[in-house]
Design a protein around this motif. Structure first.
Motif, PDB file in Angstrom:
ATOM      1  N   VAL A  46       0.845  -1.177  -0.076  1.00  0.00           N
ATOM      2  CA  VAL A  46       0.014   0.175   0.091  1.00  0.00           C
ATOM      3  C   VAL A  46       0.777   1.254   0.018  1.00  0.00           C
ATOM      4  CG1 VAL A  46      -2.015  -1.305   1.264  1.00  0.00           C
ATOM      5  CG2 VAL A  46      -0.112   0.170   2.483  1.00  0.00           C
ATOM      6  N   THR A  50      -2.961   6.188   0.738  1.00  0.00           N
ATOM      7  CA  THR A  50      -3.992   5.598   0.757  1.00  0.00           C
ATOM      8  C   THR A  50      -4.430   5.027   2.400  1.00  0.00           C
ATOM      9  OG1 THR A  50      -2.921   3.303   0.806  1.00  0.00           O
ATOM     10  CG2 THR A  50      -3.442   4.191  -1.336  1.00  0.00           C
ATOM     11  N   PRO A 120      -0.988  -5.131   5.894  1.00  0.00           N
ATOM     12  CA  PRO A 120      -0.304  -4.855   4.597  1.00  0.00           C
ATOM     13  C   PRO A 120       0.970  -4.313   4.915  1.00  0.00           C
ATOM     14  CG  PRO A 120      -1.851  -2.907   5.238  1.00  0.00           C
ATOM     15  CD  PRO A 120      -1.974  -4.138   6.364  1.00  0.00           C
TER      16      PRO A 120
END
Length: 374
Positions: A46, A50, A120
């Motif tokens: 990511v 975001t 992530p």
């Protein structure tokens, strides 16, 4: 984008190059990352923009002497213990894992840690390469307080440090690392996504992947890698002398490469502290930190770590520019020549490459101006 098992080898090749000799052996990270992806699934990659502003980012890295890491492998429980301690301290779990340094194993193993924690991986790190000391991260250069350092080792110990600044974080974390056998896992500069903007180096995971993929199927891997990096080739030759010792949680020493082929008659010496710090030839500096200096196998263009340097290896030494952050006044104070005990002014590698026309094409800084810590 996700990182799957097929991406890991390219990531490892790129991280090995960015490790400038340090950051840990990528082979260990490859095994861990592939195993974790098979067990828990691919890892989302990511971008910082975001993440919600209050998302907690957990920078993780191994700390210690790379040679010790060959025998003292991180356990699967170390990242879990650190994440649990961070949740206890901050009152909420981390939202993403970030590599504290993209170089070496420390750029590959975060894939495994993220997979096991179900988080992530942030496409960013704190160096854009590898450095040997805790305060040598972009977050310190950006002026963020160290606040909390959380460490865990293979024995199961968890240590929380509240240093007064980044320099104390190095002193205290290094002492804990040495007590743990000169190898431990560490989270430092734990920060929110909002505070990370401008304080981390973004895009470095995708950069490592690009570097690793540059040599895939290439007829001339060395040429392909050099072009991808925009690097200067300092010398191609044979390793004729390696001096290396583990002390104070670091690998220190030097390596000598004698030129072959078109470089016959030339000699390059590298000074090491986990990473390659300075390249010297004919009484002059060819490249110096914070610019990147990496030794690669001449035939395969695979990076060779400092602890893997051996007499007789056929290698090429490449050097290229660091992230602009490290060329600021604070960046040079933190990880420039003076930070390692050298007394001369930093000169960018591209200026050394174009400055003059000596026997090796350079008019660099005289070695007499260098005084190592020893």
């Amino acid at each position: 984008m996700v990182i799957n098992e097929d991406d890991v080898p390219a990531l490892a090749r790129g991280c090995a190059v960015l490790g400038t000799g340090g950051g840990g052996d990528v082979r260990t990270g490859v095994l861990a990352a592939k195993g974790a992806i098979r067990a828990y699934g691919p890892v989302p990659l990511v971008r910082l923009d975001t993440l919600p502003g209050d998302a907690l980012i957990l920078p993780l890295s191994g700390i210690g002497a790379p040679t010790v890491g060959h025998e003292m492998i991180h356990s699967e429980e170390e990242p879990k213990r650190i994440a649990e301690e961070v949740e206890r301290l901050f009152g909420r779990p981390p939202s993403a894992i970030m590599s504290a340094e993209i170089g070496g194993e420390n750029g590959v193993s975060p894939v495994a840690w993220a997979a096991r924690l179900g988080l992530p991986l942030l496409d960013a790190d704190g160096m854009g390469r590898a450095f040997p000391e805790v305060q040598m991260v972009s977050m310190y250069v950006a002026g963020l307080p160290a606040d909390v350092v959380v460490m865990s080792d293979v024995a199961g110990n968890v240590v929380t440090i509240r240093p007064v600044d980044g320099l104390w974080s190095e002193r205290l974390a290094r002492a804990v690392c040495v007590a743990s056998g000169s190898h431990a896992l560490m989270a430092d500069y734990i920060l929110t996504a909002e505070r990370a903007h401008g304080a981390v180096i973004e895009g470095t995971v995708t950069r490592a992947l690009s570097i690793g993929r540059a040599t895939e199927g290439a007829a001339d891997p060395l040429r392909a890698l050099t072009a991808e990096l925009g690097a200067a080739r300092l010398i191609t030759g044979k390793l004729t002398d390696v001096e290396r010792r583990t002390t104070g949680g670091f690998v220190r020493g030097s390596a000598t490469i004698e030129g072959t082929g078109a470089d016959r008659g030339r000699t390059l010496r590298l000074e090491l502290q986990n990473e390659n710090l300075v390249a010297l030839e004919g009484g002059r500096v060819r490249a110096v930190v914070p610019d990147l200096i990496t030794v690669v196998d001449t035939e395969t263009a695979g990076a060779v770590q400092t602890e893997a340097l051996r007499y007789g290896q056929r290698v090429t030494v490449l050097a290229w520019a660091c992230d602009p952050l490290w060329r600021t006044a604070k960046g040079l104070e933190t990880a420039g020549p003076s930070a390692f005990g050298y007394t001369h002014e930093y000169v960018p590698v591209e200026e050394l490459e174009t400055a003059g026309a000596s026997a090796f094409g350079h008019d660099s800084v005289p070695v007499e101006e260098l005084e190592g810590r020893g």
